[in-house]
Every structure is written in structure tokens, then in C-alpha cells.
Enzyme design. Structure first.
Site, PDB file in Angstrom:
ATOM      1  N   LYS A 221     -63.922  12.385 -77.507  1.00 18.25           N
ATOM      2  CA  LYS A 221     -64.129  11.197 -78.323  1.00 18.25           C
ATOM      3  C   LYS A 221     -63.073  10.122 -78.061  1.00 18.25           C
ATOM      4  CE  LYS A 221     -67.125  12.586 -82.067  1.00 18.25           C
ATOM      5  NZ  LYS A 221     -67.308  12.678 -83.533  1.00 18.25           N
ATOM      6  N   ARG A 255     -68.267  21.377 -82.266  1.00 19.46           N
ATOM      7  CA  ARG A 255     -69.344  20.724 -81.517  1.00 19.46           C
ATOM      8  C   ARG A 255     -68.755  20.221 -80.205  1.00 19.46           C
ATOM      9  NH1 ARG A 255     -71.541  15.540 -80.984  1.00 19.46           N
ATOM     10  NH2 ARG A 255     -73.818  15.492 -80.773  1.00 19.46           N
TER      11      ARG A 255
END
Length: 286
Positions: A221, A255
């Protein structure tokens, strides 16, 4: 005990959720699993490498071309049914914020609805209750789906995360979603700048202390990229470091894009914490 689909996971059992994007424009793989064949191959590989959950998404999180509910369903529903047929024991999650898509994928065999946008469609929790499936309750800072944060501010970011995620979890429980199938997610990058996401990681133990299982979506991210000043394809090391910290603080579900690497990190942390025996024990014993 966390219960999703046919699977049960003990409190200290780390669980990997592998990402399978059914989008032509995903930020990480630029559509590598948009077509059915490579997407199914990705599922097979992820399961072989230790993923217990497959998270299927039909709309990329960031801004881009509009994807209608009908198109999102077209990308996901048939694929969910095929994954269900080929992998009867795997937990199938679908990353969606729309109740109508949630209902369609549940009909096809989904076990978990991953609502990354913080309950923007209140009907999604009702769908989870109606079908008896799990629900991920995420903090997105009140952001609209597919928007990026702009000068967002919090008096106390973790206090806001706790207020929102626990509130969503309690609402889901009241609607009839099974308690053992509800997770909370701090929502790294969603409605947050990099400092907010770092603080959410540092204080993750406060979420764990609520008693709700905690899911973290850290993989490659922007907060990792900004922290290390690395482009998307060079964020794996930073992601794995953040994964190790999150595991030590008690998060349960991860995740991820890199399943095998994450499995090793989680196994190592679990062994250090005393929750897992070493795979082999020969040193000093021969």
C-alpha cells in the site's frame, strides 16, 4: 474462534487472505487476473502456498473508470461459483461495498463480504445476516468509495477507528450476522494519510483488545511506499515488516498479494510468540 464458511480458526491461528482482482486496472498487477484462466491459476497457487481465504474483487479501490453494479457482478459472480466448485473448502470472500452485488455473490457461494468502505451501503450488513455469511467491518474515515483522502484529520485516529469498526460490528451482530464471523479492519490508507496508517499499526493492540478478530490489508500500500519512498513493485519488504509487527500485536487475518512470503513471516512470529512449534528441531539434539 473465527468461523468462516466450512473453516474454523483458533484465536492464535494466523490466516492468509489472498487477493484475486477481477479488474483490468488494479494498482498492483494491472489486470493480470482479469481473465478467468490466470485468475483460477492464481487461486490454485495461493491455496497451495497456504491461503485459507480467497478475496475476489471486481472494482479497484482507487479512482478510475466507472464500474456499475451490473459490471461488478459480471466480473465476480460466475467466478465465485467456479471457485466454489473447484475448491469446496476454501473460504471465498468478495470485496464489495454494494448490497446488490453482495447478495448475488452469496447466491453463488461466497462465505464472507469484505466491506472496505466502512458501511457506505448499510444494506450490505443486512445481506450478510440474511445469508449467514461473515462480514469485514472497516474504517474508511467516512470516505466515498474510490476516492483518495485529502487533508483528512483526526483528533485521535485510533479512537475513531475503534468507534466506527466496533459500531459496525455491533450493528452487524444485532442484524443477525454470526458473531464468530465478524471481523474489524483499521483500513490502512482508506481515509488516512501515511502517518495515520503508521499510528493505526502501532496501536493495533487496542483493536485486538476489543475481542473482535482483526483483519489487516497492508499489501504494497501507499503508506508503505511513502514511508520507504518505494514504488509499488518495491514494497514487499516493507509490507512484510508491517505484517510481522501486526502479527506480534495480535492481528489474525492478512489480506496479501505475496502468499508464500507472508506465510513464512506469520509462522516465524507465531513460533517466537510460542503459539507454533518449529517445523523441525534438530539443532543441539543430535
Amino acid at each position: 474462534m473465527l468461523r468462516l464458511g466450512r473453516r474454523e480458526f483458533d484465536t492464535h491461528e494466523p490466516v492468509i487472505m489472498a487477493i484475486v482482482n477481477r479488474t483490468p486496472d488494479s494498482f498492483y498487477d494491472q489486470g493480470a487476473t482479469f481473465r478467468d484462466e490466470p485468475a483460477l491459476a492464481r487461486v490454485e497457487q495461493a491455496v497451495a502456498e497456504g491461503a485459507a481465504i480467497i478475496d475476489i474483487g471486481g472494482v479497484k479501490a482507487g479512482p478510475g473508470e466507472e464500474v456499475t453494479a451490473e459490471e461488478e457482478a459480471r466480473r465476480t459472480v460466475g467466478f465465485v461459483a467456479e471457485v466454489r466448485r473447484r475448491f469446496p473448502d476454501v473460504v471465498i470472500s468478495v470485496d464489495t461495498w454494494r448490497a446488490e452485488v453482495g447478495a448475488a455473490v452469496c447466491e453463488a457461494g461466497a462465505d464472507l463480504l469484505n466491506d472496505a468502505w466502512g458501511g457506505v451501503d448499510s444494506g450490505l450488513a443486512e445481506v450478510a445476516a440474511r445469508y449467514g455469511v461473515g462480514l469485514v467491518c472497516t474504517h474508511a474515515g467516512g470516505a466515498e468509495p474510490r476516492t483518495r483522502p485529502h487533508r483528512v484529520a483526526y483528533d485521535d485516529v485510533m479512537a475513531d477507528i475503534l468507534r466506527v469498526t466496533v459500531g459496525l460490528a455491533e450493528r452487524a451482530l444485532a442484524l443477525g450476522v454470526p458473531r464468530e464471523s465478524i471481523l474489524i479492519d483499521p483500513g490502512h490508507d482508506f481515509g488516512k494519510n501515511t502517518r495515520h496508517s503508521l499510528e493505526a499499526t502501532r496501536r493495533l493492540g487496542e483493536m485486538v483488545s476489543t475481542g473482535w478478530p482483526v483483519l489487516v490489508s497492508l499489501s504494497n500500500k501507499d503508506f508503505v511506499g511513502e514511508t520507504l519512498d518505494k514504488p509499488v513493485k518495491e514494497r514487499v519488504v516493507g509490507t512484510l515488516a508491517t505484517t510481522a509487527v501486526s502479527a506480534w500485536l495480535g492481528a489474525q487475518v492478512y489480506r496479501v498479494h505475496e502468499v508464500a512470503e507472508t506465510r513464512q513471516v506469520l509462522d516465524m512470529v507465531a513460533s517466537i510468540a510460542g503459539h507454533r512449534a518449529p517445523a523441525v528441531a534438530r539443532r543441539g539434539l543430535a
